[in-house]
Write an enzyme that holds these catalytic residues in place. Structure first.
Site, mmCIF file in Angstrom:
data_model
loop_
_atom_site.group_PDB
_atom_site.id
_atom_site.type_symbol
_atom_site.label_atom_id
_atom_site.label_comp_id
_atom_site.label_asym_id
_atom_site.label_seq_id
_atom_site.Cartn_x
_atom_site.Cartn_y
_atom_site.Cartn_z
ATOM 1 N N ILE A 1 9.082 -10.809 10.736
ATOM 2 C CA ILE A 1 10.352 -10.693 10.018
ATOM 3 C C ILE A 1 10.848 -12.107 9.742
ATOM 4 C CG2 ILE A 1 12.753 -9.941 10.239
ATOM 5 C CD1 ILE A 1 11.594 -7.632 12.034
ATOM 6 N N GLY B 1 -5.868 -8.520 4.171
ATOM 7 C CA GLY B 1 -5.670 -9.273 2.932
ATOM 8 C C GLY B 1 -6.225 -8.606 1.687
ATOM 9 N N SER B 2 -6.295 -7.285 1.677
ATOM 10 C CA SER B 2 -6.800 -6.635 0.458
ATOM 11 C C SER B 2 -5.822 -6.835 -0.704
ATOM 12 C CB SER B 2 -7.077 -5.147 0.695
ATOM 13 O OG SER B 2 -5.888 -4.424 0.864
ATOM 14 N N ASN B 3 -4.544 -6.901 -0.420
ATOM 15 C CA ASN B 3 -3.580 -7.199 -1.494
ATOM 16 C C ASN B 3 -3.728 -8.639 -1.974
ATOM 17 O OD1 ASN B 3 -1.577 -4.936 -2.199
ATOM 18 N ND2 ASN B 3 -1.838 -4.779 0.023
ATOM 19 N N ASN C 1 7.939 -8.417 -1.413
ATOM 20 C CA ASN C 1 7.202 -7.696 -0.372
ATOM 21 C C ASN C 1 6.660 -6.404 -0.962
ATOM 22 O OD1 ASN C 1 6.236 -7.120 2.278
ATOM 23 N ND2 ASN C 1 7.944 -5.702 2.563
ATOM 24 N N HIS D 1 5.536 -2.476 0.237
ATOM 25 C CA HIS D 1 5.711 -1.551 1.365
ATOM 26 C C HIS D 1 5.011 -0.235 1.037
ATOM 27 C CE1 HIS D 1 7.602 0.016 4.948
ATOM 28 N NE2 HIS D 1 7.880 1.109 4.271
HETATM 29 C C1 GRF Z 1 -0.200 -2.988 2.942
HETATM 30 O O1 GRF Z 1 -0.334 -1.615 3.115
HETATM 31 C C2 GRF Z 1 1.232 -3.333 2.624
HETATM 32 O O2 GRF Z 1 1.923 -2.299 2.005
HETATM 33 C C3 GRF Z 1 1.829 -3.598 3.976
HETATM 34 O O3 GRF Z 1 0.795 -4.197 4.714
HETATM 35 C C4 GRF Z 1 -0.457 -3.756 4.226
HETATM 36 C C5 GRF Z 1 -1.301 -4.965 4.023
HETATM 37 O O4 GRF Z 1 -2.636 -4.631 3.717
HETATM 38 N N1 GRF Z 1 3.004 -4.424 3.856
HETATM 39 P P1 GRF Z 1 -3.657 -5.779 3.288
HETATM 40 O O5 GRF Z 1 -3.699 -6.790 4.413
HETATM 41 O O6 GRF Z 1 -3.165 -6.365 2.009
HETATM 42 O O7 GRF Z 1 -4.973 -5.079 3.138
#
Ligand code: GRF
Length: 199
Positions: A92, A11-13, A107, A109
Site C-alpha cells: 500500500i 508480471g503478466s500485466n 492500478n 484490480h
Molecule cells: C492482477 O490480477 C491484478 O489485477 C492484481 O494483481 C495481479 C497481478 O498479476 N492487482 P500479474 O503479476 O500482472 O500477472
C-alpha cells in the site's frame, strides 16, 4: 511520456504493457520497472525486454513505509517518470507517495470496484456467488482500491469456475484493458473531475 511499472509477482500485466509498447500501441516509453521482491518474475521479464532501469528495492532495508516510499519517489523522480503503473504491486502506497504522483498513478484490480476490494478479490467474488465480476483500472488515491475509475469490463462467472479458472479469464481482460488505459493517459485523453474520468 515516461512510465514506470511497480510489480511484486509474475508480471503478466507488465508483459502485456511491454508487448503493447513494442507494437506501438502505447505512445510512451516504459522507462523503469521496480519490485519490492528480488524473486519477482516481473524483474526477469523487464530485464529481457531491456527496460532501461530495472531494480528491486528491499523494504527490509527501511525503517518504515514512509522511508521506503520516499526512497522510491527519489528513484522515480531521478528517472523522470511521468506515470506510475501498479501491476500486482503488493504494497500500500503512503500518502506521501500519492501526493507526489497525484492523478499519475494507475492500478488494476481483478473485480468490479467498489465490489471486492483487497487482495483476494477473485476468490471473494466466487465465494459471494456473484454471476459477474470483472476488471477495473483506476487512479490511485489515499484509500485502497478506491480512486476514480478509468476502465471497467465485466467477466461472467461460470458454474464450474474455480479461483484459478476465473482468474485466468480475468487476466486476459486485464492484458487488454491496461495497455489501453496507459495509452489513453499517455495521449492526454483522460479528464479527471472528482470521481469521474472522461475520455
Ligand atoms: C492482477 O490480477 C491484478 O489485477 C492484481 O494483481 C495481479 C497481478 O498479476 N492487482 P500479474 O503479476 O500482472 O500477472
Amino acid at each position: 511520456m515516461r512510465f514506470a511499472v511497480l510489480a511484486s509477482g509474475n508480471g503478466s500485466n507488465l508483459q502485456a504493457l511491454i508487448n503493447a509498447c513494442r507494437r506501438g500501441r502505447i505512445k510512451a516509453e516504459l522507462a523503469a520497472v521496480v519490485s519490492d521482491r528480488e524473486d519477482a518474475y516481473a524483474l526477469e521479464r523487464a530485464r529481457r525486454a531491456k527496460v532501461p532501469l530495472v531494480l528491486c528495492v528491499d523494504p527490509k532495508a527501511f525503517a518504515g513505509r514512509e522511508d521506503f516510499d520516499r526512497h522510491l519517489v527519489g528513484i522515480l523522480r531521478e528517472a523522470r517518470i511521468d506515470l506510475v503503473v501498479l501491476a500486482g504491486f503488493m504494497r500500500i502506497l503512503s500518502p506521501l507517495f500519492v501526493r507526489e504522483f497525484r492523478d499519475r498513478i494507475l492500478n488494476i484490480h481483478p473485480a468490479l470496484l467498489p465490489a471486492f476490494k483487497g487482495g483476494h478479490a477473485v476468490k471473494d467474488a466466487l465465494e459471494y456467488g456473484v454471476k459477474f465480476t470483472g476488471v477495473t483500472v483506476h487512479f490511485v488515491d489515499e484509500e485502497v482500491d478506491h480512486g476514480a475509475i478509468i476502465l471497467q469490463e465485466p467477466v461472467a462467472v461460470r458454474p464450474k469456475d474455480t479461483p484459478e479458472t476465473l482468474a485466468a479469464r480475468i487476466h486476459k481482460v486485464e492484458h487488454r484493458l491496461y495497455p489501453r488505459a496507459v495509452d489513453l493517459f499517455a495521449r492526454g485523453k483522460l479528464r479527471v473531475s472528482g470521481r469521474l474520468v472522461k475520455f
